[in-house]
Design a protein around this motif. Structure first.
Motif: not given
Length: 71
Positions: A1-28
């Motif tokens: 799984m690429s970092s972009t795919q993992q980011y999209l999955l984490d974003t979807y999961r955070a949205q589903w749970l009502g949490e803040a989305p994670p920072p995009p890959p490469g931000t830090h």
């Protein structure tokens, strides 16, 4: 799984749970590289290794100044 795919999955999961989305890959990336450099310099000082590169040149200039011929 690429970092972009993992980011999209984490974003979807955070949205589903009502949490803040994670920072995009490469931000830090620059911050991480800077912290790694600082950590390596710290470990070198703790291990009492001699300075290398730019630091060694600066220390050499401070400790062994050349005689100024125009002074």
């Amino acid at each position: 799984m690429s970092s972009t795919q993992q980011y999209l999955l984490d974003t979807y999961r955070a949205q589903w749970l009502g949490e803040a989305p994670p920072p995009p890959p490469g931000t830090h990336d620059w911050q991480t590289a800077s912290e790694l450099r600082d950590y390596r310099q710290f470990r070198a000082v703790v291990a009492e290794h001699p300075a290398h590169g730019r630091l060694r040149r600066v220390l050499g200039r401070w400790l062994h100044p050349r005689a100024c011929s125009a002074c």
